[in-house]
Scaffold this active site. Structure first.
Site, PDB file in Angstrom:
ATOM      1  N   ARG A   1      -7.758  -4.435  -3.278  1.00 24.64           N
ATOM      2  CA  ARG A   1      -7.493  -3.212  -4.014  1.00 24.64           C
ATOM      3  C   ARG A   1      -8.560  -3.088  -5.049  1.00 24.64           C
ATOM      4  O   ARG A   1      -8.361  -3.793  -6.118  1.00 24.64           O
ATOM      5  CB  ARG A   1      -5.833  -3.308  -4.508  1.00 24.64           C
ATOM      6  CG  ARG A   1      -5.016  -3.672  -3.395  1.00 24.64           C
ATOM      7  CD  ARG A   1      -3.525  -4.059  -3.976  1.00 24.64           C
ATOM      8  NE  ARG A   1      -2.944  -4.701  -2.982  1.00 24.64           N
ATOM      9  CZ  ARG A   1      -2.300  -3.847  -1.958  1.00 24.64           C
ATOM     10  NH1 ARG A   1      -2.378  -2.666  -1.933  1.00 24.64           N
ATOM     11  NH2 ARG A   1      -1.537  -4.607  -0.830  1.00 24.64           N
TER      12      ARG A   1
ATOM     13  N   CYS B   1       0.888  -1.095   0.045  1.00 27.79           N
ATOM     14  CA  CYS B   1      -0.013  -0.044  -0.146  1.00 27.79           C
ATOM     15  C   CYS B   1       0.755   1.336  -0.270  1.00 27.79           C
ATOM     16  O   CYS B   1       0.475   2.165  -0.786  1.00 27.79           O
ATOM     17  CB  CYS B   1      -0.822  -0.262   1.257  1.00 27.79           C
ATOM     18  SG  CYS B   1      -1.996  -1.339   0.982  1.00 27.79           S
TER      19      CYS B   1
HETATM   20  C1  BEZ Z   1       0.446  -4.477   1.982  1.00 31.94           C
HETATM   21  O1  BEZ Z   1       1.797  -4.830   1.795  1.00 31.94           O
HETATM   22  O2  BEZ Z   1       0.098  -3.608   1.453  1.00 31.94           O
HETATM   23  C2  BEZ Z   1      -0.198  -5.593   2.201  1.00 31.94           C
HETATM   24  C3  BEZ Z   1      -0.072  -6.987   1.933  1.00 31.94           C
HETATM   25  C4  BEZ Z   1      -1.014  -8.019   2.332  1.00 31.94           C
HETATM   26  C5  BEZ Z   1      -1.969  -7.644   2.880  1.00 31.94           C
HETATM   27  C6  BEZ Z   1      -2.491  -6.514   3.280  1.00 31.94           C
HETATM   28  C7  BEZ Z   1      -1.426  -5.502   2.932  1.00 31.94           C
END
Ligand code: BEZ
Length: 239
Positions: A138, A55
Site C-alpha cells: 500500500r 482494499c
Molecule cells: C486485503 O484485505 O486487502 C488484503 C489483505 C492481505 C493481503 C492482501 C490484501
C-alpha cells in the site's frame, strides 16, 4: 526465489524526484502520467489486490472523500497488478453490494490502473519482494502540480491506510508552499506553524531579545506563529 526478489528490487523514486512517466490503461480510459495531471496535485496509490477486504474498505473510504480532495485541487489515481476486467468487476461489486460503516452505493470515479505486467508498480517501488513478490504494497505518492514527488508513505498488506492523515498531509504540504512555513507534529489547519530557523547569529540574537514580530519563540531555533484556519483554507483549497 532470491533471484526473483533481486529482479523486483528496483531503484525506488524518492522525495524531490520527478514522478516517473508512464502510459496506462485505467477504469476511466487511458492516461499519460504525470502529464495529464499537470497543474493538479495527485495522489498515486497502490493496493495489493482487487476483491480483498482491506482494499475494499480503503476504496470505499477514498471514493467517499474524492470531492474533499478535489476541493483541494487533488486528483486520485489507484493501481494494482490486477487486470482491467477484474478492476471493473470489483468496482461494480463495491457499488452494487457492499455496505460498510455507513457507506453504500459507493461509485469509484477516479481511475484505477491495470498493471498486470507490474511495469508501473516496479517503476514506483510498489513491489517490495520481502513483503510479497506478486502484490503491490500500500504505497502512497503525493505529487505536486509540477510533477515532483513530495511525500511517500508505505504500508504493509495487512494495514489499511488512515485517509484523514492523507488529507492532513496534503493540506500541510500546500500550507508549507503557500506560506513558506513548516508544520509541527500532529499539525492541523489552525494550529501554530513553524518559522524557519534563524539563519544568522544576528537574527538568532534578535529572536532572543524579543524582536520577534508575530513569532512566539521557545528558543532561537524554535519559533512558531499563528495562521488562522480560514486564511489557510482560502489559500489551499482550489489551487
Ligand atoms: C486485503 O484485505 O486487502 C488484503 C489483505 C492481505 C493481503 C492482501 C490484501
Amino acid at each position: 526465489m532470491e533471484e526473483q526478489k533481486e529482479q523486483l528490487a528496483v531503484a525506488m523514486p524518492r522525495i524531490g524526484d520527478a514522478a516517473p512517466e508512464f502510459k496506462a490503461v485505467t477504469t476511466q480510459g487511458d492516461i499519460n502520467f504525470p502529464s495529464d495531471y499537470k497543474g493538479n496535485w495527485v495522489i498515486l496509490f497502490s493496493h495489493p489486490a482487487d476483491f480483498t477486504p482491506v482494499c475494499t474498505s480503503e476504496f470505499m473510504t477514498f471514493a467517499s472523500m474524492e470531492e474533499q480532495f478535489a476541493r483541494a485541487n487533488c486528483k486520485l489515481v489507484g493501481l494494482s497488478v490486477d487486470g482491467l476486467y477484474s478492476h471493473i468487476a470489483w468496482l461494480r461489486t463495491i457499488k452494487d453490494k457492499i455496505e460498510y460503516r455507513g457507506m453504500k452505493d459507493v461509485e469509484v470515479k477516479f481511475p484505477l490502473i491495470e498493471d498486470i505486467t507490474m511495469e508501473v508498480a516496479k517503476k514506483y517501488g510498489m513491489i517490495q519482494p520481502n513483503e510479497d513478490t506478486t502484490k503491490a504494497v500500500r504505497a502512497v505518492f503525493f505529487i505536486d502540480p509540477k510533477g515532483i514527488i513530495r511525500t511517500i508513505i508505505y504500508y504493509p498488506l495487512s494495514l489499511g491506510r488512515n485517509f484523514d492523515e492523507l488529507y492532513r498531509v496534503l493540506l500541510a504540504l500546500k500550507t508549507s508552499d503557500e506560506f513558506g512555513v513548516a508544520t509541527p507534529a500532529d499539525w492541523r489547519p489552525g494550529d501554530d506553524v513553524i518559522i524557519s530557523p534563524a539563519g544568522s547569529c544576528g537574527s538568532a540574537q534578535n529572536r532572543m531579545e524579543g524582536k520577534k514580530g508575530d513569532m512566539d519563540c521557545k528558543d532561537w531555533f524554535f519559533c512558531t506563529k499563528k495562521i488562522n484556519e480560514d486564511d489557510i483554507m482560502k489559500k489551499v483549497l482550489k489551487k
